[in-house]
Design a protein around this motif. Structure first.
Motif, short mmCIF file in Angstrom:
data_model
loop_
_atom_site.label_atom_id
_atom_site.label_comp_id
_atom_site.label_asym_id
_atom_site.label_seq_id
_atom_site.Cartn_x
_atom_site.Cartn_y
_atom_site.Cartn_z
N ALA A 113 0.88 -1.24 -0.04
CA ALA A 113 0.13 -0.03 0.12
C ALA A 113 0.82 1.27 -0.02
CB ALA A 113 -0.75 -0.09 1.32
N GLU A 114 1.95 1.32 0.85
CA GLU A 114 2.75 2.45 0.84
C GLU A 114 3.75 2.75 -0.59
OE1 GLU A 114 3.99 2.17 5.69
OE2 GLU A 114 5.28 1.17 4.04
N LEU A 115 4.00 1.38 -1.14
CA LEU A 115 4.61 1.57 -2.62
C LEU A 115 3.67 2.11 -3.60
CD1 LEU A 115 6.67 -1.59 -2.61
CD2 LEU A 115 7.68 0.68 -3.11
N ALA A 116 2.28 1.46 -3.24
CA ALA A 116 1.22 2.09 -4.37
C ALA A 116 1.05 3.46 -4.27
CB ALA A 116 -0.03 1.42 -4.12
N ASP A 117 1.17 3.88 -3.15
CA ASP A 117 1.04 5.37 -2.82
C ASP A 117 2.03 6.44 -3.41
OD1 ASP A 117 -0.47 7.55 -1.70
OD2 ASP A 117 0.82 7.71 -0.28
N LEU A 129 -4.86 3.32 2.37
CA LEU A 129 -3.63 3.58 3.26
C LEU A 129 -3.90 4.44 4.59
CD1 LEU A 129 -0.48 2.88 3.60
CD2 LEU A 129 0.03 4.90 2.38
N ALA A 130 -4.77 5.33 4.59
CA ALA A 130 -5.16 6.06 5.54
C ALA A 130 -5.66 5.26 6.49
CB ALA A 130 -5.88 7.23 5.35
N ASP A 131 -6.72 4.44 6.13
CA ASP A 131 -7.48 3.78 7.03
C ASP A 131 -6.60 2.58 7.64
OD1 ASP A 131 -9.80 5.10 6.68
OD2 ASP A 131 -10.70 3.68 5.42
N ILE A 132 -5.65 2.04 6.97
CA ILE A 132 -4.93 0.88 7.42
C ILE A 132 -3.75 1.54 8.70
CG2 ILE A 132 -2.62 -0.34 6.88
CD1 ILE A 132 -3.58 -0.50 4.07
N THR A 134 -4.68 4.01 10.49
CA THR A 134 -5.55 4.19 11.73
C THR A 134 -6.11 3.07 12.42
OG1 THR A 134 -7.53 4.65 10.31
CG2 THR A 134 -6.24 6.52 10.94
N GLY A 135 -6.04 1.96 11.67
CA GLY A 135 -6.57 0.70 11.90
C GLY A 135 -8.08 0.41 11.74
N ASP A 136 -8.52 1.20 10.77
CA ASP A 136 -9.92 1.12 10.48
C ASP A 136 -10.24 0.01 9.20
OD1 ASP A 136 -10.89 3.14 12.04
OD2 ASP A 136 -10.58 4.58 10.37
N CYS A 137 -9.10 -0.45 8.71
CA CYS A 137 -8.98 -1.79 7.93
C CYS A 137 -7.75 -2.38 8.18
CB CYS A 137 -9.54 -1.47 6.50
SG CYS A 137 -8.20 -0.41 5.76
N PRO A 138 -7.72 -3.85 7.91
CA PRO A 138 -6.51 -4.54 8.12
C PRO A 138 -5.42 -4.34 7.14
CG PRO A 138 -8.05 -5.98 7.20
CD PRO A 138 -8.98 -4.74 7.70
N GLY A 139 -5.75 -4.15 5.82
CA GLY A 139 -4.86 -3.98 4.83
C GLY A 139 -3.91 -5.09 4.35
N THR A 140 -4.90 -5.97 3.71
CA THR A 140 -4.38 -7.44 3.36
C THR A 140 -3.69 -7.12 1.88
OG1 THR A 140 -6.43 -8.05 2.11
CG2 THR A 140 -5.90 -8.77 4.72
N TYR A 141 -2.32 -8.12 1.80
CA TYR A 141 -1.72 -8.14 0.55
C TYR A 141 -2.33 -8.32 -0.77
CZ TYR A 141 2.30 -9.09 -2.47
OH TYR A 141 3.07 -9.18 -3.49
N PRO A 142 -3.16 -9.44 -0.64
CA PRO A 142 -4.22 -9.64 -2.03
C PRO A 142 -5.19 -8.53 -2.47
CG PRO A 142 -4.25 -11.55 -0.46
CD PRO A 142 -3.89 -10.70 0.26
N VAL A 143 -5.58 -7.72 -1.34
CA VAL A 143 -6.61 -6.49 -1.84
C VAL A 143 -5.47 -5.44 -2.27
CG1 VAL A 143 -7.96 -4.83 -0.81
CG2 VAL A 143 -8.24 -7.23 -0.33
N ALA A 144 -4.45 -5.30 -1.53
CA ALA A 144 -3.39 -4.45 -2.19
C ALA A 144 -2.83 -4.69 -3.59
CB ALA A 144 -2.18 -4.32 -1.25
N GLN A 145 -2.87 -6.16 -3.73
CA GLN A 145 -2.54 -6.52 -5.21
C GLN A 145 -3.43 -5.95 -6.27
OE1 GLN A 145 -1.82 -10.62 -4.10
NE2 GLN A 145 0.26 -10.54 -5.44
N GLY A 146 -4.86 -6.22 -5.99
CA GLY A 146 -5.93 -5.85 -6.51
C GLY A 146 -5.77 -4.54 -7.11
N LEU A 147 -5.77 -3.56 -5.82
CA LEU A 147 -5.49 -2.16 -6.27
C LEU A 147 -4.36 -1.57 -7.14
CD1 LEU A 147 -6.61 -0.54 -2.66
CD2 LEU A 147 -8.18 -1.27 -4.55
N VAL A 148 -3.32 -2.45 -6.81
CA VAL A 148 -2.15 -2.04 -7.82
C VAL A 148 -2.45 -2.47 -9.26
CG1 VAL A 148 0.30 -2.41 -8.08
CG2 VAL A 148 -0.36 -1.95 -5.66
N PHE A 149 -2.91 -3.57 -9.42
CA PHE A 149 -2.95 -4.14 -10.62
C PHE A 149 -4.05 -3.38 -11.45
CE2 PHE A 149 -0.17 -7.41 -9.55
CZ PHE A 149 0.27 -7.95 -10.69
N GLU A 150 -4.88 -3.01 -10.81
CA GLU A 150 -6.08 -1.87 -11.68
C GLU A 150 -5.62 -0.72 -11.64
OE1 GLU A 150 -8.95 0.79 -12.36
OE2 GLU A 150 -7.93 0.76 -10.51
N ALA A 151 -5.00 0.00 -10.98
CA ALA A 151 -4.20 1.17 -11.17
C ALA A 151 -3.17 1.38 -12.21
CB ALA A 151 -3.53 1.78 -9.67
N ALA A 152 -2.45 -0.09 -12.50
CA ALA A 152 -1.45 -0.05 -13.35
C ALA A 152 -2.14 -0.36 -14.84
CB ALA A 152 -0.28 -0.82 -12.93
#
Length: 236
Positions: A113-117, A129-132, A134-152
């Protein structure tokens, strides 16, 4: 866009795919073995044949859990549906049965998530990333992958293939430090297991979050033993 421009764009996307699938991509995959340390210590995985069986089981487990969450996050990001991204993130974390698996997903997810930002500072990535933090969401790696691949601008099939490759590559990379296998063995395993990806994708791509399943209890038992065990067969 003419044909030549399309080819050049595809080369750029291919380069991104290789970058995000690289074993040296700085998210910490080399620090985890997906239970292999304990499996080796207990004498359950000591050769290439057992290593391949273990890798196939882990890939199957990940396809129908992590892979499903990654695909849902990818599609949600494409629609701009932030709530659906968070739903996939929380759902996957609740789905994990052992602390080590949760730690792995959170640690690697935050790094990505930090790299994606830095690479793709989209509104969804920044908010997630902000919610991660603050602890409002866990920030799992597969979800991060989904965001990165879509953004790319990559395809969801690229995402799923990269996800599966990452799971197997994590295990065979650890195997070189843990059990009696050679570089030839590990490359043969990677090559053969790649043939399973299309069928796994076809099923995972149709699954809802409620359909996720990963009944490979031996891997969860090994991970649980590793949490309390003293064996550390390689240094990260």
């Amino acid at each position: 866009m003419n044909g030549n421009e399309e080819k050049l764009e595809r080369l750029t996307l291919l380069s991104h795919l290789m970058q995000f699938s690289d074993a040296m991509f700085p998210v910490g995959t080399f620090s985890f073995s997906n239970g292999l340390e304990t499996a080796g210590y207990e004498g359950l995985v000591l050769d290439a044949e057992a290593r391949e069986q273990y890798s196939r089981s882990a890939a199957l487990q990940a396809a129908y859990s992590d892979g499903v969450a990654a695909l849902h996050a990818f599609r949600a990001a494409r629609k701009g549906d932030y709530d659906a991204v968070v739903e996939a993130d929380r759902y996957l974390m609740l789905f994990k049965m052992n602390d080590e698996a949760r730690l792995m997903l959170e640690r690697m997810g935050k790094k990505l998530a930090e790299l994606a930002d830095r690479l793709f500072p989209t509104d969804i990535v920044k908010r997630w990333l902000a919610d991660i933090k603050t602890g409002d969401c866990p920030g799992t790696y597969p979800v991060a992958q989904g965001l990165v691949f879509e953004a790319a601008g990559l395809d969801e099939r690229d995402l799923f293939a990269s996800h599966q490759y990452g799971i197997v590559n994590m295990i065979v990379g650890a195997a070189l430090r843990l059990v009696r296998v050679s570089h030839y063995d590990t490359q043969e395993i990677l090559y053969r297991l790649a043939a399973d990806i299309p069928a796994l994708y076809e099923k995972a791509s149709r699954m809802k979050l409620d359909d996720m399943n990963c009944f490979v209890p031996q891997i969860d038992v090994l991970a649980s033993l590793h949490e309390k065990g003293k064996m550390r067969m390689f240094m990260s």
